[in-house]
Design a protein around this motif. Sequence first.
Motif, PDB file in Angstrom:
ATOM      1  N   LEU A   1      11.931 -42.413  41.194  1.00 21.60           N
ATOM      2  CA  LEU A   1      11.820 -43.844  41.472  1.00 21.60           C
ATOM      3  C   LEU A   1      12.849 -44.187  42.531  1.00 21.60           C
ATOM      4  CD1 LEU A   1      11.673 -45.066  37.767  1.00 21.60           C
ATOM      5  CD2 LEU A   1       9.722 -44.848  39.305  1.00 21.60           C
ATOM      6  N   HIS A   2      12.408 -44.635  43.695  1.00 21.81           N
ATOM      7  CA  HIS A   2      13.329 -44.791  44.820  1.00 21.81           C
ATOM      8  C   HIS A   2      13.118 -46.138  45.523  1.00 21.81           C
ATOM      9  CE1 HIS A   2      14.804 -43.312  49.015  1.00 21.81           C
ATOM     10  NE2 HIS A   2      15.829 -43.747  48.308  1.00 21.81           N
ATOM     11  N   PRO A   3      13.418 -47.255  44.852  1.00 22.49           N
ATOM     12  CA  PRO A   3      13.370 -48.531  45.572  1.00 22.49           C
ATOM     13  C   PRO A   3      14.449 -48.562  46.647  1.00 22.49           C
ATOM     14  CG  PRO A   3      14.367 -48.808  43.391  1.00 22.49           C
ATOM     15  CD  PRO A   3      13.852 -47.401  43.465  1.00 22.49           C
ATOM     16  N   THR A   4      14.071 -48.925  47.848  1.00 20.97           N
ATOM     17  CA  THR A   4      14.972 -48.852  48.998  1.00 20.97           C
ATOM     18  C   THR A   4      14.960 -50.178  49.766  1.00 20.97           C
ATOM     19  OG1 THR A   4      14.443 -46.492  49.194  1.00 20.97           O
ATOM     20  CG2 THR A   4      15.507 -47.536  51.091  1.00 20.97           C
ATOM     21  N   LEU A   5      16.144 -50.719  50.007  1.00 22.90           N
ATOM     22  CA  LEU A   5      16.279 -51.969  50.756  1.00 22.90           C
ATOM     23  C   LEU A   5      15.443 -53.081  50.142  1.00 22.90           C
ATOM     24  CD1 LEU A   5      16.218 -50.332  54.281  1.00 22.90           C
ATOM     25  CD2 LEU A   5      18.156 -51.625  53.368  1.00 22.90           C
ATOM     26  N   CYS A   6      15.408 -53.107  48.801  1.00 27.87           N
ATOM     27  CA  CYS A   6      14.613 -54.086  48.067  1.00 27.87           C
ATOM     28  C   CYS A   6      15.516 -55.095  47.358  1.00 27.87           C
ATOM     29  CB  CYS A   6      13.743 -53.394  47.018  1.00 27.87           C
ATOM     30  SG  CYS A   6      12.412 -52.376  47.687  1.00 27.87           S
ATOM     31  N   THR A   7      14.942 -56.241  47.032  1.00 27.14           N
ATOM     32  CA  THR A   7      15.596 -57.225  46.176  1.00 27.14           C
ATOM     33  C   THR A   7      14.698 -57.523  44.985  1.00 27.14           C
ATOM     34  OG1 THR A   7      14.642 -59.025  47.502  1.00 27.14           O
ATOM     35  CG2 THR A   7      16.863 -58.324  48.062  1.00 27.14           C
ATOM     36  N   ASN A   8      15.337 -57.848  43.851  1.00 22.28           N
ATOM     37  CA  ASN A   8      14.597 -58.196  42.631  1.00 22.28           C
ATOM     38  C   ASN A   8      13.693 -57.046  42.167  1.00 22.28           C
ATOM     39  OD1 ASN A   8      15.522 -61.022  42.393  1.00 22.28           O
ATOM     40  ND2 ASN A   8      14.415 -61.265  44.331  1.00 22.28           N
ATOM     41  N   VAL A   9      14.332 -56.016  41.657  1.00 24.98           N
ATOM     42  CA  VAL A   9      13.614 -54.824  41.182  1.00 24.98           C
ATOM     43  C   VAL A   9      13.820 -54.697  39.676  1.00 24.98           C
ATOM     44  CG1 VAL A   9      13.431 -52.320  41.310  1.00 24.98           C
ATOM     45  CG2 VAL A   9      13.918 -53.646  43.385  1.00 24.98           C
ATOM     46  N   THR A  10      12.718 -54.561  38.935  1.00 26.68           N
ATOM     47  CA  THR A  10      12.781 -54.313  37.499  1.00 26.68           C
ATOM     48  C   THR A  10      12.057 -53.012  37.181  1.00 26.68           C
ATOM     49  OG1 THR A  10      12.838 -56.686  36.991  1.00 26.68           O
ATOM     50  CG2 THR A  10      12.192 -55.192  35.218  1.00 26.68           C
ATOM     51  N   VAL A  11      12.761 -52.120  36.490  1.00 25.23           N
ATOM     52  CA  VAL A  11      12.174 -50.874  35.994  1.00 25.23           C
ATOM     53  C   VAL A  11      12.317 -50.921  34.476  1.00 25.23           C
ATOM     54  CG1 VAL A  11      12.283 -48.362  36.001  1.00 25.23           C
ATOM     55  CG2 VAL A  11      12.813 -49.635  38.097  1.00 25.23           C
ATOM     56  N   ASP A  12      11.201 -50.978  33.763  1.00 23.15           N
ATOM     57  CA  ASP A  12      11.259 -51.195  32.319  1.00 23.15           C
ATOM     58  C   ASP A  12      10.307 -50.257  31.586  1.00 23.15           C
ATOM     59  OD1 ASP A  12      11.984 -52.948  29.911  1.00 23.15           O
ATOM     60  OD2 ASP A  12       9.805 -53.072  29.910  1.00 23.15           O
ATOM     61  N   GLY A  13      10.815 -49.592  30.553  1.00 28.56           N
ATOM     62  CA  GLY A  13       9.959 -48.785  29.696  1.00 28.56           C
ATOM     63  C   GLY A  13       9.310 -47.607  30.387  1.00 28.56           C
ATOM     64  N   VAL A  14       9.929 -47.086  31.426  1.00 28.81           N
ATOM     65  CA  VAL A  14       9.380 -45.972  32.197  1.00 28.81           C
ATOM     66  C   VAL A  14       9.973 -44.659  31.703  1.00 28.81           C
ATOM     67  CG1 VAL A  14       9.258 -44.930  34.506  1.00 28.81           C
ATOM     68  CG2 VAL A  14       8.970 -47.406  34.224  1.00 28.81           C
ATOM     69  N   SER A  15       9.164 -43.610  31.690  1.00 36.06           N
ATOM     70  CA  SER A  15       9.635 -42.262  31.365  1.00 36.06           C
ATOM     71  C   SER A  15       9.523 -41.385  32.596  1.00 36.06           C
ATOM     72  CB  SER A  15       8.806 -41.650  30.227  1.00 36.06           C
ATOM     73  OG  SER A  15       8.968 -42.374  29.033  1.00 36.06           O
ATOM     74  N   THR A  16      10.621 -40.698  32.935  1.00 38.65           N
ATOM     75  CA  THR A  16      10.587 -39.760  34.054  1.00 38.65           C
ATOM     76  C   THR A  16      10.734 -38.343  33.541  1.00 38.65           C
ATOM     77  OG1 THR A  16      12.968 -39.905  34.493  1.00 38.65           O
ATOM     78  CG2 THR A  16      11.540 -41.496  35.622  1.00 38.65           C
ATOM     79  N   ASP A  17      10.447 -37.389  34.403  1.00 42.27           N
ATOM     80  CA  ASP A  17      10.285 -35.983  34.011  1.00 42.27           C
ATOM     81  C   ASP A  17      11.620 -35.239  34.036  1.00 42.27           C
ATOM     82  OD1 ASP A  17       9.448 -33.378  33.625  1.00 42.27           O
ATOM     83  OD2 ASP A  17       7.751 -33.534  34.985  1.00 42.27           O
ATOM     84  N   PRO A  18      12.046 -34.640  32.887  1.00 46.34           N
ATOM     85  CA  PRO A  18      13.288 -33.873  32.857  1.00 46.34           C
ATOM     86  C   PRO A  18      13.113 -32.408  33.239  1.00 46.34           C
ATOM     87  CG  PRO A  18      12.394 -34.002  30.649  1.00 46.34           C
ATOM     88  CD  PRO A  18      11.432 -34.757  31.550  1.00 46.34           C
ATOM     89  N   SER A  19      11.931 -32.033  33.693  1.00 46.25           N
ATOM     90  CA  SER A  19      11.623 -30.623  33.962  1.00 46.25           C
ATOM     91  C   SER A  19      12.613 -29.990  34.928  1.00 46.25           C
ATOM     92  CB  SER A  19      10.215 -30.512  34.549  1.00 46.25           C
ATOM     93  OG  SER A  19       9.974 -29.210  35.031  1.00 46.25           O
ATOM     94  N   THR A  20      12.882 -28.711  34.718  1.00 41.63           N
ATOM     95  CA  THR A  20      13.750 -27.957  35.625  1.00 41.63           C
ATOM     96  C   THR A  20      12.950 -27.203  36.684  1.00 41.63           C
ATOM     97  OG1 THR A  20      13.757 -26.058  34.124  1.00 41.63           O
ATOM     98  CG2 THR A  20      15.516 -27.681  33.862  1.00 41.63           C
ATOM     99  N   ALA A  21      11.668 -27.531  36.826  1.00 43.76           N
ATOM    100  CA  ALA A  21      10.828 -26.809  37.774  1.00 43.76           C
ATOM    101  C   ALA A  21      11.266 -27.042  39.214  1.00 43.76           C
ATOM    102  CB  ALA A  21       9.368 -27.216  37.594  1.00 43.76           C
ATOM    103  N   HIS A  22      11.801 -28.222  39.508  1.00 44.55           N
ATOM    104  CA  HIS A  22      12.198 -28.538  40.875  1.00 44.55           C
ATOM    105  C   HIS A  22      13.552 -29.242  40.859  1.00 44.55           C
ATOM    106  CE1 HIS A  22       8.281 -27.445  42.521  1.00 44.55           C
ATOM    107  NE2 HIS A  22       7.756 -28.044  41.476  1.00 44.55           N
ATOM    108  N   SER A  23      14.418 -28.897  41.805  1.00 44.02           N
ATOM    109  CA  SER A  23      15.745 -29.501  41.896  1.00 44.02           C
ATOM    110  C   SER A  23      15.672 -30.874  42.556  1.00 44.02           C
ATOM    111  CB  SER A  23      16.672 -28.600  42.701  1.00 44.02           C
ATOM    112  OG  SER A  23      16.837 -27.348  42.061  1.00 44.02           O
ATOM    113  N   ASN A  24      16.746 -31.634  42.395  1.00 46.78           N
ATOM    114  CA  ASN A  24      16.896 -32.947  43.043  1.00 46.78           C
ATOM    115  C   ASN A  24      15.814 -33.934  42.638  1.00 46.78           C
ATOM    116  OD1 ASN A  24      17.588 -30.867  45.743  1.00 46.78           O
ATOM    117  ND2 ASN A  24      19.186 -31.985  44.676  1.00 46.78           N
ATOM    118  N   THR A  25      15.389 -33.874  41.378  1.00 50.33           N
ATOM    119  CA  THR A  25      14.373 -34.816  40.894  1.00 50.33           C
ATOM    120  C   THR A  25      15.052 -35.938  40.101  1.00 50.33           C
ATOM    121  OG1 THR A  25      13.969 -33.360  38.994  1.00 50.33           O
ATOM    122  CG2 THR A  25      12.509 -33.126  40.884  1.00 50.33           C
TER     123      THR A  25
END
Length: 459
Positions: free
Chosen positions: A238-262
């Motif tokens: 999730l990469h909001p950039t140069l934004c205002t008023n951003v809400t991230v709620d109840g989201v699940s992201t991937d903890p996998s070790t398949a790829h670095s820098n995630t």
Amino acid sequence: MAGTLSRRQMMKLGAAVTGVLGLLPVLDGPACASPHGHDVPTLPWPAANDIVANTKLPVFPNRTFKVADYGAVADGKTDNTAAFAKAITAANAAGGGHVVVAKGAYVTGAIYLKSNVDLNLAAGATLKFGGDASKFPTVLTRYEGIECMNRSPMIYAHGEHNIAVTGSGVLDAGGTSSWNKGSDRAYLDDLVAKGVPPEKRVVPGSGHAMRSTFIEPYSCDTVLIQGVTLKNPMFWQLHPTLCTNVTVDGVSTDPSTAHSNTDGCDPESCDHVVISNCILGAHDDNIAIKSGRDADGRRVNVPSQNIVVVNCTMNGNWGAITCGSELTGGIRNVYAYQLKVTGATKFALYVKSNTLRGGFAQNINLDSVSGTFDRSVAYVTMTYNGQTGKFPPKFGPFSITNSSSTKVNGKVLDVSGLSSDHVAGFTAQNCAFNGVSDTRNTTSDVDGLKLVNVKINGK
């Protein structure tokens, strides 16, 4: 009447009125509300409560646009890129509404969100982003803090307002692995040094390769990402950039070790951000707050500020709350409350820069953080990666209060400034850190160090 609702009322509204289609239903110009009934509790800092109250949520007309009506086929093989674009364009042209994705597997290229559109994924809906690189057009983005033209993120918007990605469906970027790879940032460093402007720093076709992020609203106002699950990322999720008023709620992201820098969530040069009720997994930082890199970061010179993180579980392998290393534009006013840290997360607080990167990290506050830490509770360094230059970073004050651990495979505090550039304040108060393997704190070149009622292994 909708215009008079408080943020908390808006977030609760969805739980009461969620319809059978899994929409965020609203009445007569409705507030977009949480389908999960999540809310943000009162935080221990008045300034943090002000940030929550003043971070705008999007509102959408009570209109629906089913992607199936625009040619989408949920068979796991048909390319639906054009169908999604038609549905979003129709919703935007009509003045806004909910673009509804029903249960099923949809193969697609990049999705571009337009103003006043909510992309809503029903339970059982999966967007499978594909391996055809031509379906991901070249757009303005930031790669590790440097502006450039690269292949589109999976979901992207530029200069839009009042947008959302909501529902309980799944976004899967695994199919992009054939093209979504590379980390040749040195190419961008060279272009920046030569004075090449961002619109001419074109990556596709250059012979160099850099990955694209997963969801990236760019220069947008009033953004909601809610309820969805991200899987198989290749880069920052999730990469909001140069934004205002951003809400991230109840989201699940991937903890996998398949790829670095995630990284789980990387707000970059954003103002008024609320991240709540998320399960943030990552093969890197859980939340990494950023604001540009080196010379290009100084050119843009926009900080990340007024950020609240609350009621989240952290399952990434670096920082729970990380500031940097791309923080050249600065970071200020960060409040993190009620975080549960699990797995092999190395630090609760990780602040990193150097005299090449510069920038600042000021007024960073953690309260009620608990769990296990694989290295230190707090690690603050001004010598990241050994790089040096003429831009000493400005760090502090920092605070960690009412927090605890059951295991720390290292020190509680490893906080260092420079002899010519001290950390301007660090407070730890009312904390109990147990299971600490090394009870010797490192605190060097720190002004205003305060340790009040802090216990390490009971002492």
